[in-house]
Design a protein around this motif. Structure first.
Motif, mmCIF file in Angstrom:
data_model
loop_
_atom_site.group_PDB
_atom_site.id
_atom_site.type_symbol
_atom_site.label_atom_id
_atom_site.label_comp_id
_atom_site.label_asym_id
_atom_site.label_seq_id
_atom_site.Cartn_x
_atom_site.Cartn_y
_atom_site.Cartn_z
ATOM 1 N N GLY A 1 0.822 -1.199 0.000
ATOM 2 C CA GLY A 1 0.000 0.000 0.000
ATOM 3 C C GLY A 1 0.858 1.252 0.000
ATOM 4 N N PRO A 2 1.107 1.821 1.185
ATOM 5 C CA PRO A 2 1.886 3.062 1.258
ATOM 6 C C PRO A 2 3.283 2.970 0.639
ATOM 7 N N VAL A 3 3.970 1.843 0.835
ATOM 8 C CA VAL A 3 5.324 1.721 0.277
ATOM 9 C C VAL A 3 5.278 1.699 -1.251
ATOM 10 N N TYR A 4 4.388 0.905 -1.805
ATOM 11 C CA TYR A 4 4.229 0.879 -3.263
ATOM 12 C C TYR A 4 3.907 2.276 -3.803
ATOM 13 N N GLU A 5 2.979 2.948 -3.100
ATOM 14 C CA GLU A 5 2.562 4.282 -3.554
ATOM 15 C C GLU A 5 3.729 5.257 -3.493
ATOM 16 N N ARG A 6 4.501 5.185 -2.434
ATOM 17 C CA ARG A 6 5.657 6.078 -2.275
ATOM 18 C C ARG A 6 6.690 5.849 -3.360
ATOM 19 N N LEU A 7 6.874 4.602 -3.742
ATOM 20 C CA LEU A 7 7.873 4.256 -4.763
ATOM 21 C C LEU A 7 7.331 4.383 -6.184
ATOM 22 N N GLY A 8 6.040 4.658 -6.306
ATOM 23 C CA GLY A 8 5.449 4.795 -7.633
ATOM 24 C C GLY A 8 5.349 3.482 -8.383
ATOM 25 N N ILE A 9 5.079 2.401 -7.664
ATOM 26 C CA ILE A 9 4.988 1.072 -8.284
ATOM 27 C C ILE A 9 3.669 0.947 -9.040
ATOM 28 N N THR A 10 3.744 0.495 -10.285
ATOM 29 C CA THR A 10 2.524 0.257 -11.062
ATOM 30 C C THR A 10 2.070 -1.178 -10.848
ATOM 31 N N LYS A 11 0.768 -1.383 -10.850
ATOM 32 C CA LYS A 11 0.251 -2.725 -10.592
ATOM 33 C C LYS A 11 0.450 -3.626 -11.806
ATOM 34 N N GLY A 12 0.511 -4.943 -11.566
ATOM 35 C CA GLY A 12 0.660 -5.906 -12.650
ATOM 36 C C GLY A 12 -0.637 -6.095 -13.411
ATOM 37 N N SER A 13 -0.544 -6.761 -14.533
ATOM 38 C CA SER A 13 -1.708 -6.992 -15.386
ATOM 39 C C SER A 13 -2.663 -8.010 -14.756
ATOM 40 N N SER A 14 -3.968 -7.747 -14.890
ATOM 41 C CA SER A 14 -4.983 -8.684 -14.406
ATOM 42 C C SER A 14 -4.923 -10.004 -15.144
ATOM 43 N N ALA A 15 -4.368 -9.979 -16.360
ATOM 44 C CA ALA A 15 -4.301 -11.192 -17.179
ATOM 45 C C ALA A 15 -3.491 -12.289 -16.508
ATOM 46 N N GLU A 16 -2.530 -11.908 -15.656
ATOM 47 C CA GLU A 16 -1.697 -12.910 -14.994
ATOM 48 C C GLU A 16 -2.512 -13.803 -14.070
ATOM 49 N N MET A 17 -3.607 -13.278 -13.536
ATOM 50 C CA MET A 17 -4.448 -14.058 -12.625
ATOM 51 C C MET A 17 -5.515 -14.847 -13.371
ATOM 52 N N LEU A 18 -5.589 -14.651 -14.680
ATOM 53 C CA LEU A 18 -6.675 -15.251 -15.459
ATOM 54 C C LEU A 18 -6.171 -16.233 -16.502
#
Length: 465
Positions: free
Chosen positions: A222-239
């Motif tokens: 959450g906060p750490v990802y946001e602070r580092l500007g991490i983009t989320k992975g593709s939903s396709a990986e879970m599908l």
């Protein structure tokens, strides 16, 4: 070996030395296609959570250090490869050291112990895995430690929960396990209910332990990802599984669908015609993530409707993609997939097929033609398939069925407390069954946990089942 305080150091050193030929054969290390993408993100400052960010930063930091201090990215790969060798050999030595008393001081238990040591030190894929710079290498080490610590927890609950240091150590190791493979948190959550049941006498401490891991993970993502500007992975990986199933229906039984359903599937999976049973990537790579995220329920509804019409095709698609995780006799490397089962040669330009500004490829310069020939044949080239029984030791499916046998043994012996570490192993296997492709590094953690499975099943004093 009689000096308990120093024996683990001897085991550690012996194992590290035994892996050096593998490092020389693959010098400076095996830099795979995933690493190419990770380095692009690292150098551009746009890191994605598609791969664990702890590993991306570790990889990028080592290569950057190698370039700035030693003059080449190859030096950075060598640095990371040596660090991974030190870490994995340390973990295996630690577990072997702790297994010495469990397997007994003589008889068959002692023989098993030496066989396990030989397996870790001499099996070619251990040294090659140790110098392969993917997230799975470090995850395997942390996963083995968590399985071992969980075994120690349920074996002696009073001692474990009497020590706050052991609880803190467990939380840290579990967090790091999750940090080096994104599915780690799901494996832990899958295991937590069994931990609460088996350790119900200490349920408050177990709950505190579990909440600590969840809160740490929530802060990190959450906060750490946001602070580092991490983009989320593709939903396709879970599908991957639904994508494979829908694609197979469109290829094998399109007449079972209405024109509207066919159009819907094509809208979600434009490249369904590229369906390959053994790997989800060709169909998955063009999955319409934007359309899915607009209304996930619509996709789920379509998937269920098609599944009710073609249940047999769905089952076939599911089992074909993950065959190597349930069939010990499946042949790998699979000719239908472009990925090697065990990578020995690093990624090249043709494998990625994209020209970027920040694109790094590592040149391998093997030291010793004989070593190069041997390790290539025993890993990437698949020569082990021609050696009776040896091929079974390369299969995560073999590990799965041995784990099933272990569960049966523990049930017959009424060692129900061992359900907790077994839940970790089954949880990992469950995530493998949802993978886009069968590769060795995904199932490697199951194979290295088999000595702990033996300890979970064997008698207290002589190491016999």
């Amino acid at each position: 070996m009689k000096n308990k305080k120093k024996s683990w150091i001897w085991i550690w050193g012996l194992m590290f030395l035994a892996w050096i030929p593998g490092l020389l054969a693959a010098w400076p290390g095996v830099f795979v296609v995933d690493n190419v993408f990770q380095m692009k993100w690292y150098l551009e400052g746009t890191i994605s959570a598609h791969h664990p960010i702890l590993h991306t930063y570790l990889l990028g930091g080592c290569l950057k250090l190698g370039k700035q201090i030693l003059g080449s990215y190859e030096a950075g790969v060598a640095l990371l490869a040596v660090l991974q060798m030190l870490f994995l050999s340390f973990v295996y030595a630690y577990v072997l050291y702790r297994l010495k008393d469990r397997f007994g001081k003589g008889g068959s238990g002692k023989i098993v112990w030496w066989m396990v040591l030989a397996y870790f030190a001499l099996m070619p894929y251990h040294s090659i895995s140790a110098v392969t710079t993917t997230k799975d290498t470090i995850f395997a080490g942390f996963f083995l430690l968590v399985v071992w610590k969980t075994y120690e927890m349920v074996k002696d609950q009073k001692s474990f929960f009497a020590s706050w240091k052991q609880a803190v150590e467990y939380v840290i190791l579990t967090f790091l396990m999750c940090g080096f493979r994104n599915t780690g948190i799901y494996i832990f959550l899958f295991t937590l209910p069994s931990m609460l049941i088996v350790c119900r006498k200490y349920w408050k401490r177990v709950l505190a332990l579990g909440l600590s891991v969840v809160v740490l993970w929530g802060i990190f993502t959450g906060p750490v990802y946001e602070r580092l500007g991490i983009t989320k992975g593709s939903s396709a990986e879970m599908l991957c599984v639904p994508i494979q199933q829908l694609s197979r229906v469109m290829v094998d039984a399109p007449e079972e669908l209405t024109e509207k359903q066919q159009a819907q599937v094509e809208a979600y999976i434009p490249d369904y015609s590229k369906y390959i049973s053994a790997v989800a990537d060709p169909a998955k790579d063009t999955f319409n993530v934007q359309l899915f995220e607009m209304d996930p329920g619509r996709f789920v509804k379509l998937w269920i409707q098609v599944g009710l019409k073609c249940p047999v095709v769905y089952v076939e698609a599911f089992l074909a993609t993950n065959e190597g995780f349930w069939n010990p006799f499946a042949y790998y490397p699979n000719p239908d997939t472009y990925l090697p089962y065990i990578p020995y040669h690093g990624a090249d330009l043709d494998q990625v097929g994209i020209s970027w500004e920040h694109q790094i490829f590592i040149r391998q310069t093997p030291v010793g033609k004989g070593l190069d020939w041997f390790y290539e044949k025993m890993t990437e080239a698949g020569s082990y398939n021609r050696i009776p029984l040896l091929s079974l030791l390369y299969s995560a499916a073999t590990a799965f069925w041995l784990i099933v046998v272990g569960i049966i043994v523990c049930i017959r012996k009424k060692r129900y407390e061992m359900a907790v570490p077994f839940f970790l192993l089954i949880g990992l296997w469950g995530t493998l069954m949802l993978s886009p492709v069968v590769v060795f590094r995904y199932g490697y953690p199951l194979l290295i946990c088999l000595p702990v499975v033996w300890a979970m099943c064997c008698n207290k004093t002589d190491g016999k089942l």
